[in-house]
Design an enzyme around this catalytic site. Structure first.
Site, mmCIF file in Angstrom:
data_model
loop_
_atom_site.group_PDB
_atom_site.id
_atom_site.type_symbol
_atom_site.label_atom_id
_atom_site.label_comp_id
_atom_site.label_asym_id
_atom_site.label_seq_id
_atom_site.Cartn_x
_atom_site.Cartn_y
_atom_site.Cartn_z
ATOM 1 N N TRP A 175 0.855 -1.180 0.000
ATOM 2 C CA TRP A 175 0.000 0.000 0.000
ATOM 3 C C TRP A 175 0.894 1.233 0.000
ATOM 4 O O TRP A 175 1.842 1.330 0.779
ATOM 5 C CB TRP A 175 -0.877 -0.039 1.251
ATOM 6 C CG TRP A 175 -1.815 1.104 1.435
ATOM 7 C CD1 TRP A 175 -2.661 1.642 0.498
ATOM 8 C CD2 TRP A 175 -2.047 1.820 2.646
ATOM 9 N NE1 TRP A 175 -3.395 2.655 1.062
ATOM 10 C CE2 TRP A 175 -3.055 2.781 2.386
ATOM 11 C CE3 TRP A 175 -1.528 1.750 3.947
ATOM 12 C CZ2 TRP A 175 -3.527 3.662 3.356
ATOM 13 C CZ3 TRP A 175 -2.008 2.626 4.908
ATOM 14 C CH2 TRP A 175 -2.989 3.571 4.614
ATOM 15 N N ASP A 184 -1.000 -5.894 9.136
ATOM 16 C CA ASP A 184 -1.971 -4.880 8.749
ATOM 17 C C ASP A 184 -3.226 -5.641 8.332
ATOM 18 O O ASP A 184 -3.220 -6.328 7.309
ATOM 19 C CB ASP A 184 -1.428 -4.032 7.587
ATOM 20 C CG ASP A 184 -2.360 -2.886 7.214
ATOM 21 O OD1 ASP A 184 -1.955 -2.035 6.406
ATOM 22 O OD2 ASP A 184 -3.504 -2.838 7.732
ATOM 23 N N LYS A 216 -13.427 -0.857 5.742
ATOM 24 C CA LYS A 216 -14.055 -1.629 4.681
ATOM 25 C C LYS A 216 -15.083 -2.612 5.203
ATOM 26 O O LYS A 216 -16.193 -2.675 4.695
ATOM 27 C CB LYS A 216 -13.004 -2.405 3.878
ATOM 28 C CG LYS A 216 -12.220 -1.544 2.913
ATOM 29 C CD LYS A 216 -11.022 -0.920 3.567
ATOM 30 C CE LYS A 216 -10.157 -0.176 2.567
ATOM 31 N NZ LYS A 216 -9.116 0.603 3.267
#
Lengths: 408, 469
Positions: free
Chosen positions: A137, A218, A254
């Protein structure tokens, strides 16, 4: 007006953020066929943002609760939220939790959890280097650098197979300084969508433990990747249950659609309860000068859902529906490209996991697709499947086909 | 920095717990052994993958139960927020929490403003989505907050010379500004008032910005040491950042007069310093939003570049929603635009984008004339209650205290806090004997005081001041 000129004359204009800047560019575009496949935010089949039913229900109850106040949360956030978040990621039967070895603090979504975790490690951990997968990311290197860590990479993605470079990963993790921090994506690797198998995770774990490396997970897509909360947490649970230490950043952006509420948690699994107590006290010293204490609204919604059996069950159903729609988009796009006879092997579209597809398109092809087809995506070729619908798949397939056959 | 220490105890968890305790004792004041790397070995595996002598340190194999965080000491509780923790733990029914600056009603209950409840209902009815805000926050909020600060018809706003980025209340906004200073003004110092809010120093320390103090509070007069303040600002290297409390100075409650503000602006201008305002109490100090912004507006009217951090924790009672803003007033719209882009670049690796809920509440309240008017009334009510409590406390003290001590500073001080002049021992007595919780610098939060408790508090203050040294 002061004639001396500005004290800020030397401050140059920063470029737009490469990921969030895609939406900025998309918003400027007037084309009726424009498609935003940039940032990972779920869209319905109608192309609209989605607020989960359970979130609306929880929010209604909270706002209508006359006893509710807006007093400062403790520095570590909402206690109930922290407990429930730990159970969600580590499992309600987690021995680490039962042994009181887990520190969990509410933070600002995934980014905030990574930053607080990174700053804590930079202050208190003896090995100040973190190894991140290549690619990862876009915000990871910036978060950890500003946290005070030095950032290096380990091999991860193999463009020739569009899969995991497992040997390269093992070799690189074998060559780090002992005790180095290793960043892992718990599931649905961003941007590639390529995850290790469970067997590979097992080997990674053995290597990590034998070299005394510190894993930092993560976890931004628990439940969103496969549709199962437990399945998506297996990598983390493997490490949390072996008696060793690890750090985990969780995001509810999300999987609960709480993007703008900034809800997340940082957990540090420690060897002993005594260490955990001291670690928590030091994490508070990182948070206080950053923002004092975290925002209450989103965390209250999460806690309300996680602790109520009916809301929780409803949530798992809504979550699976989102994950299933994305999987369906993968198949539709794959079939559309097959139907067009687009050159190349596009099976990675259905093999990759999670919100994104790492298409393998290069920057020239991406620029072509933006210019000619008004498709907005990050320049590394990553597309957010969550932004696709049955209606828009043909347009995207046309764009990819054109890019591959006409552009470089 | 903590070293990872070898645990030489046996493999059992309980033994390692006690061993870690003795390691803790050993660490106090003793020379550290230096970092020791160790790796845990799985039995039967060869060590060919373990590299020894990395950086000249010895890698050793030990039992699996040593923590990488073993050497970490227990941090002390936060001096301000820790007070509430201690208060909660106290079971005495007479206990009084005058620690953190959070408004309480006369019944000593937390207060959610009516306009906030109305705004939240509106938001619920509208059923807005929860998409990411832009990095700089909610546009409607940013517009409203800048206008609230400077006035909607202010030339700075009309000329777009202000960069406004939504921040995590006051703390988060200060931290963003501190990060900007560290990056773009490396080596420049921030000057903090002595005393100042306890967290200011932590913020600049963690941001890597050097700071020093300017004289502010004069214990002899229980007022402003204006000469000292001006002298210290003058003595600072040119181009320093001067942290000023826009109104209701925390912890002293002592604000400069308008004339004094002019002179402060003079010396800041003369030294090419940048004024850096912390505005946490706009509307809460006097009850008037405009009046409480007059110091900031004075500087802006002189064409000076400024940094201003705002918080809506107190004036809209939105404490836990973490809503505030960082504003940079620049000499041109172009400069403001560049500065804003760099503030965004600092926010992205900290938390990506700010929380939406509190921003929407503020935007709804400020954006609706009816709600805005109601807000002003509620703010006057809150500020009014505090003024009444000040009066009652003063009256109680003057009635009880025959020593001739002048307690009138309680009436002169402004805002949520009173700086009592009690020292640490006396403050401890307040807590230990009287169950009155306050910060050790002698600061009490009047927002946590009711008229009904003024007598009791006066007794406690009298006892601590006169009988404890």
């Amino acid at each position: 007006m002061d004639s001396q000129g500005s004290s800020f004359d030397h401050v140059v204009r920063a470029p737009e953020d490469p990921i969030l800047g895609v939406t900025v560019a998309y918003n400027k575009d007037q084309s009726p066929v424009k498609l935003n496949l940039g940032v990972g935010a779920y869209r319905t089949e109608e192309g609209k943002p989605l607020v989960l039913n359970v979130v609306r229900q929880a929010e209604h109850s909270l706002v209508n609760d006359k006893a509710r106040v807006k007093e400062y949360l403790p520095i570590v956030g909402l206690a109930e939220f922290n407990k429930l978040s730990a159970k969600l990621i580590f499992g309600s039967d987690s021995s680490a939790i039962q042994d009181n070895r887990v520190v969990t603090v509410q933070c600002l979504s995934g980014t905030g959890s990574l930053r607080v975790g990174g700053e804590f490690l930079a202050k208190h951990y003896h090995e100040r280097t973190i190894y991140i997968p290549a690619p990862t990311w876009g915000n990871h290197p910036k978060v950890f650098t500003l946290a005070g860590l030095s950032v290096k990479t380990y091999r991860y993605y193999d463009p020739s197979t569009r899969g995991l470079d497992f040997q390269g990963l093992l070799e690189d993790l074998n060559s780090t300084p002992s005790g180095a921090i290793i960043l892992f994506h718990a599931c649905a690797h961003n941007p590639t969508g390529v995850d290790p198998t469970l067997e590979q995770w097992g080997q990674i774990r053995q290597l990590i433990r034998s070299r005394g490396l510190l894993p930092f997970f993560d976890s931004a897509y628990q439940g969103f990747a496969s549709g199962s909360l437990d399945a998506d947490a297996q990598s983390v649970r493997m490490f949390a249950s072996d008696g060793g230490e690890c750090v985990v950043a969780q995001s509810y952006a999300k999987n609960m659609g709480l993007y703008g509420e900034r809800v997340g948690a940082l957990s540090i699994v420690c060897k002993t309860a005594d260490v955990a107590g001291r670690v928590e006290s030091q994490v508070k010293l990182v948070i206080r000068p950053m923002y004092s204490n975290p925002p209450i609204h989103g965390a209250s919604i999460v806690a309300a859902i996680l602790k109520d059996r009916d809301l929780y069950n409803e949530w798992t159903i809504e979550l699976k529906a989102m994950a299933d729609r994305i999987i369906s988009m993968r198949y539709q796009l794959f079939e559309a490209l097959q139907a067009r006879g687009t050159p190349g092997d596009w099976s990675h579209i259905i093999k990759q996991i999670g919100m994104f597809t790492f298409t393998g398109l290069n920057t020239e092809q991406v620029a072509f697709m933006t210019k000619e087809y008004h498709i907005y995506m990050t320049s590394d070729g990553r597309i957010s499947m969550a932004g696709l619908s049955s209606r828009t798949v043909p347009h995207l397939a046309d764009a990819i086909h054109a890019a591959v056959t006409k552009a470089a | 920095m903590a070293s990872s220490m070898l645990s030489l105890a046996s493999a059992s968890a309980s033994a390692s717990a006690s061993a870690s305790l003795s390691l803790q004792e050993n660490l106090k004041g003793k020379v550290k052994l230096g970092s020791v790397h160790f790796t845990s070995c799985l039995p039967g595996k060869t060590n060919s993958i373990i590299k020894a002598n990395h950086f000249g340190r010895i890698s050793m194999s030990v039992a699996l139960n040593a923590s990488r965080f073993e050497g970490i000491a227990m941090a002390p509780p936060d001096p301000i927020l820790g007070v509430s923790e201690a208060f909660r733990a106290d079971t005495d029914e007479k206990k009084l929490n005058l620690g953190v600056g959070a408004y309480r009603t006369e019944e000593l209950h937390p207060y959610v403003l009516k306009v906030v409840k109305k705004a939240e209902q509106l938001m619920l009815e509208r059923g807005e989505n929860k998409e990411y805000l832009p990095i700089e926050g909610l546009a409607a909020f940013n517009k409203a907050t800048a206008e609230l600060l400077l006035g909607a018809d202010n030339p700075v706003i009309k000329e777009s010379r202000i960069a406004t980025v939504q921040g995590l209340s006051g703390t988060g906004s200060l931290r963003l500004a501190a990060a900007l200073v560290e990056r773009y003004f490396p080596g420049s110092k921030v000057l903090l008032s002595s005393p100042t809010w306890g967290n200011h120093k932590n913020i600049f320390n963690d941001a890597g910005v050097p700071w020093s103090e300017y004289r502010y509070y004069d214990p002899k007069t229980v007022g402003l040491d204006f000469e000292g303040m001006i002298a210290d600002i003058k003595a600072a290297p040119d181009g320093s950042f001067i942290l000023l409390h826009g109104c209701a100075h925390n912890p002293t409650g002592i604000d400069p007069t308008p004339e004094q503000w002019e002179k402060i602006a003079d010396v800041i201008h003369e030294k090419n310093h940048i004024a850096f305002f912390d505005v946490a109490y706009q509307g809460f100090a006097s009850g008037s939003l405009d009046e409480d912004a007059s110091s900031v507006r004075l500087f802006a009217a002189r064409g000076m570049e400024l940094i201003v951090a705002q918080s809506y924790s107190k004036n809209l009672g939105l404490y836990a929603e973490r809503i505030g803003a960082i504003n940079v007033v620049c000499s041109s719209a172009e400069a403001a635009s560049r500065v804003k882009s760099q503030l965004k670049r600092l926010a992205r690796p900290m938390y990506s984008n700010p929380p939406v809920h509190g921003a929407r509440v503020v935007a709804n309240v400020v954006g609706d004339p009816a709600l805005f008017g109601e807000w002003k009334a509620e703010m006057e009510m809150m500020a009014g209650r505090i003024k009444n409590v000040r009066q009652k406390l003063y009256d109680s003290l003057m009635a009880k205290d025959k020593s001739g001590k002048d307690w009138s500073f309680i009436l002169k001080q402004i805002g949520m806090f009173s700086f009592t002049g009690l020292n640490k021992a006396q403050s401890d007595n307040m807590t230990n004997k009287w169950h009155v919780y306050m910060t050790k610098d002698g600061r009490i939060s009047l927002a946590g005081l009711s008229l009904a408790k003024c007598e009791y508090l006066a007794d406690a203050i009298m006892d601590s001041y006169h009988n404890v040294s």
